[in-house]
Design a protein around this motif. Sequence first.
Motif, short mmCIF file in Angstrom:
data_model
loop_
_atom_site.label_atom_id
_atom_site.label_comp_id
_atom_site.label_asym_id
_atom_site.label_seq_id
_atom_site.Cartn_x
_atom_site.Cartn_y
_atom_site.Cartn_z
N ARG A 184 0.65 -1.28 0.05
CA ARG A 184 0.08 -0.08 -0.06
C ARG A 184 0.75 1.20 -0.04
O ARG A 184 0.69 2.24 -0.85
CB ARG A 184 -0.85 0.06 1.32
CG ARG A 184 -2.04 -0.71 1.31
CD ARG A 184 -2.76 -0.65 2.54
NE ARG A 184 -3.86 -1.59 2.70
CZ ARG A 184 -5.31 -1.27 2.77
NH1 ARG A 184 -5.53 -0.34 1.83
NH2 ARG A 184 -6.04 -2.29 2.73
N GLU A 185 1.74 1.40 0.90
CA GLU A 185 2.86 2.50 1.07
C GLU A 185 3.63 2.64 -0.33
O GLU A 185 3.99 3.82 -0.51
CB GLU A 185 3.74 2.13 1.98
CG GLU A 185 2.94 2.32 3.53
CD GLU A 185 3.82 1.75 4.77
OE1 GLU A 185 5.06 1.63 4.27
OE2 GLU A 185 3.26 1.54 5.54
N ASN A 186 3.91 1.72 -1.10
CA ASN A 186 4.72 1.75 -2.29
C ASN A 186 4.26 1.85 -3.58
O ASN A 186 4.99 2.13 -4.62
CB ASN A 186 5.99 0.78 -1.98
CG ASN A 186 6.91 1.21 -0.71
OD1 ASN A 186 7.74 1.71 -0.83
ND2 ASN A 186 6.42 0.51 0.30
N ILE A 187 3.08 1.12 -3.52
CA ILE A 187 2.58 1.12 -5.22
C ILE A 187 2.31 2.55 -5.88
O ILE A 187 2.48 2.54 -7.25
CB ILE A 187 1.34 0.30 -5.21
CG1 ILE A 187 0.97 -0.02 -6.43
CG2 ILE A 187 0.22 1.23 -4.40
CD1 ILE A 187 -0.07 -1.12 -6.59
N ASN A 188 2.41 3.55 -5.15
CA ASN A 188 2.07 4.96 -5.80
C ASN A 188 3.46 5.41 -6.38
O ASN A 188 3.65 6.56 -6.83
CB ASN A 188 1.07 5.88 -5.32
CG ASN A 188 -0.20 5.48 -5.37
OD1 ASN A 188 -0.59 5.52 -6.41
ND2 ASN A 188 -0.79 5.37 -4.19
N LYS A 189 4.60 4.79 -5.78
CA LYS A 189 5.99 5.21 -6.32
C LYS A 189 6.51 4.98 -7.67
O LYS A 189 7.59 5.31 -8.09
CB LYS A 189 7.00 4.99 -5.04
CG LYS A 189 6.54 5.40 -3.70
CD LYS A 189 7.55 4.95 -2.65
CE LYS A 189 7.19 5.45 -1.24
NZ LYS A 189 8.12 4.94 -0.17
#
Length: 364
Positions: A144-149
Amino acid sequence: MLKYIGILGCIMLLTAKISEACTGITLKTKDNKQIQARTIEWGESALKSNIIISPRDYKYQAIMPDSKNGYSWKGHYGFVGASLVDDSYIGEGVNEAGLSAGMFFFPHYGSLSKYLPEKANESITDMNLVSWMLSNFSTVDEVRENINKIRIVPVMVFADGSVSPTAHWRVSDAKGNNIVIEIVNNGEVKIYDNKVGVVTNSPDFQWQTTNLNNYVHLRPGSVATYDGNGQKLFSFGMGAGALGLPGDITPPSRFVRAFFYLSSTPTPEDGYKGVTQAFQILNNFDIPIGVEYQNKKDVPKELESATQWTTAINQTDREFYYRTMYNSEIRKIDLKKIDFEKVNYQVLSMEKYKIQPYREIIVK
């Protein structure tokens, strides 16, 4: 370059006729084992799937729609997975930390970020996403924390500007967290908690769960006999409470059917019974070859089934199980017995022989 052209050719074949149908289910045992199981279907040709063993610290390279290099990364975790079309594309897998991820065809609804060559170094294709998650993360929260990176782009862009159909993804961890990731509206990432423990294909996950309300009357068991206007009405046999359960192979019907089976079957005692029960449930979703063809002459001769393989993953105990259309024997890979620090990247055939073995019983 020649290899990449070959991969694109395979993907063009896969997108020529939309008929992939996948069904995924989640079970939890009484001793808190987390089980993820799924089928994968394709009725046009063999998916050329293999078992992939990927070590820790392996270097990955995404290839963009214009065949240029995209994002590259060095993985933190080793994993075991089943490939699709090409060995670099993982359809389902689990890593040494117990994170499981799989892709499910999502035509007409998925809409990825537009591929921009100037942003290639921060882009991966949808076919790389499972490898990216399994090699980098141990929990759903980390995903969740990294997929938009990163930018997730289509694996193919055609001459007219259209793109290849994409997927949505089920991701779960050994703690029992379970989500569905859908990318819509040219790159908007939506994440849903998968409380029902089911995923199929289109429409979107929120629609699928809402549609369950249309089947609120279904229940396990039979129904009571009663008199109506002097006519005695009774059940012909067991299972009358499920009368109206959809039996076709469309994604909404498979979603309802999987939910009904999951909610009505007993909770398995342990990991062994959880895995075997998962395979038993998924027996109901095997799709015979040919049902998507109006003309039997078009049915490919090399396929035994549209359901090409079925997997079950015990995330808690780090075990990967599978069977194929050629051999219904369940095979197991125990990740605990793999030294991911030392093991080499490996491609293992799912089948040594493409034939269903039989064992004759000799009567004396």
